[in-house]
Design a protein around this motif. Structure first.
Motif, PDB file in Angstrom:
ATOM      1  N   PRO A 210     113.169  12.669  45.845  1.00  0.00           N
ATOM      2  CA  PRO A 210     113.693  11.738  44.844  1.00  0.00           C
ATOM      3  C   PRO A 210     114.331  10.538  45.531  1.00  0.00           C
ATOM      4  O   PRO A 210     114.882  10.687  46.617  1.00  0.00           O
ATOM      5  N   PRO A 211     114.263   9.360  44.942  1.00  0.00           N
ATOM      6  CA  PRO A 211     114.729   8.133  45.600  1.00  0.00           C
ATOM      7  C   PRO A 211     116.219   8.138  45.900  1.00  0.00           C
ATOM      8  O   PRO A 211     116.663   7.450  46.809  1.00  0.00           O
ATOM      9  N   ASP A 212     117.006   8.907  45.157  1.00  0.00           N
ATOM     10  CA  ASP A 212     118.452   8.895  45.353  1.00  0.00           C
ATOM     11  C   ASP A 212     118.927   9.970  46.320  1.00  0.00           C
ATOM     12  O   ASP A 212     120.102  10.221  46.457  1.00  0.00           O
ATOM     13  N   VAL A 213     117.982  10.629  47.010  1.00  0.00           N
ATOM     14  CA  VAL A 213     118.345  11.666  47.975  1.00  0.00           C
ATOM     15  C   VAL A 213     118.104  11.159  49.399  1.00  0.00           C
ATOM     16  O   VAL A 213     116.971  10.880  49.768  1.00  0.00           O
ATOM     17  N   PRO A 214     119.174  11.024  50.199  1.00  0.00           N
ATOM     18  CA  PRO A 214     119.036  10.555  51.586  1.00  0.00           C
ATOM     19  C   PRO A 214     118.467  11.626  52.493  1.00  0.00           C
ATOM     20  O   PRO A 214     119.158  12.153  53.368  1.00  0.00           O
TER      21      PRO A 214
ATOM     22  N   ASP B 189     120.140  21.925  43.559  1.00  0.00           N
ATOM     23  CA  ASP B 189     121.306  22.146  44.424  1.00  0.00           C
ATOM     24  C   ASP B 189     121.103  21.476  45.781  1.00  0.00           C
ATOM     25  O   ASP B 189     122.027  20.908  46.349  1.00  0.00           O
ATOM     26  N   VAL B 190     119.875  21.563  46.288  1.00  0.00           N
ATOM     27  CA  VAL B 190     119.561  20.905  47.560  1.00  0.00           C
ATOM     28  C   VAL B 190     119.777  19.397  47.442  1.00  0.00           C
ATOM     29  O   VAL B 190     120.427  18.785  48.292  1.00  0.00           O
ATOM     30  N   TYR B 191     119.268  18.823  46.371  1.00  0.00           N
ATOM     31  CA  TYR B 191     119.405  17.377  46.180  1.00  0.00           C
ATOM     32  C   TYR B 191     120.878  16.990  46.088  1.00  0.00           C
ATOM     33  O   TYR B 191     121.321  16.031  46.723  1.00  0.00           O
ATOM     34  N   ASP B 192     121.635  17.762  45.301  1.00  0.00           N
ATOM     35  CA  ASP B 192     123.054  17.441  45.131  1.00  0.00           C
ATOM     36  C   ASP B 192     123.806  17.512  46.454  1.00  0.00           C
ATOM     37  O   ASP B 192     124.657  16.676  46.741  1.00  0.00           O
TER      38      ASP B 192
END
Length: 104
Positions: free
Chosen positions: A48-52, A8-11
């Motif tokens: 994760p690489p896709d998380v700013p 959820d944090v990543y999203d």
DNA sequence: TGAGTGACTGTAA
DNA sequence: CTTACAGCCACTC
């Protein structure tokens, strides 16, 4: 087993618009856990690489996690998105702040 | 098992 | 306005 909170944090962090910033506590609160701010930091530590994650600062607008990105990397990423950083703090932090509860 | 550490925050002074 | 203290959860040794 997958940790739903981390996901959820990543999203949520992925939803932060370019050139905007947010804070750990606001993310935790948006996910229904106002006092899990430290856990948010741990979640972003997986990075994760896709998380700013560079758009996530502490409540003072300080680049708390710059050391984990590398020397000057976090500031450079923010500067490239139009977020000026002075003395490890985001300029006009309140103005750039992105509130997921309101702007989601 | 318990103590120490950390990408935090809210409240008090 | 800034600084200081206590509370919070997860992870490591």
């Amino acid at each position: 087993m997958p940790d739903q909170f981390y996901q959820d944090v990543y999203d949520l962090v992925k939803l932060i618009p370019k050139g905007r910033v947010c804070s750990y506590g606001v993310i935790a609160r948006a996910l229904g856990h106002p006092q899990w701010s430290r856990r948010v930091g741990y979640a972003l530590n997986q990075c994760p690489p896709d998380v700013p994650a560079h758009r996530v600062l502490n409540r003072k607008g300080l680049l708390s996690g710059k050391h984990h990105f590398g020397e000057g990397i976090m500031q450079q990423l923010l500067e490239s998105e139009g977020v000026k950083v002075v003395d490890d703090q985001a300029v006009d932090f309140e103005q750039l702040f992105w509130n997921p509860d309101i702007e989601i």
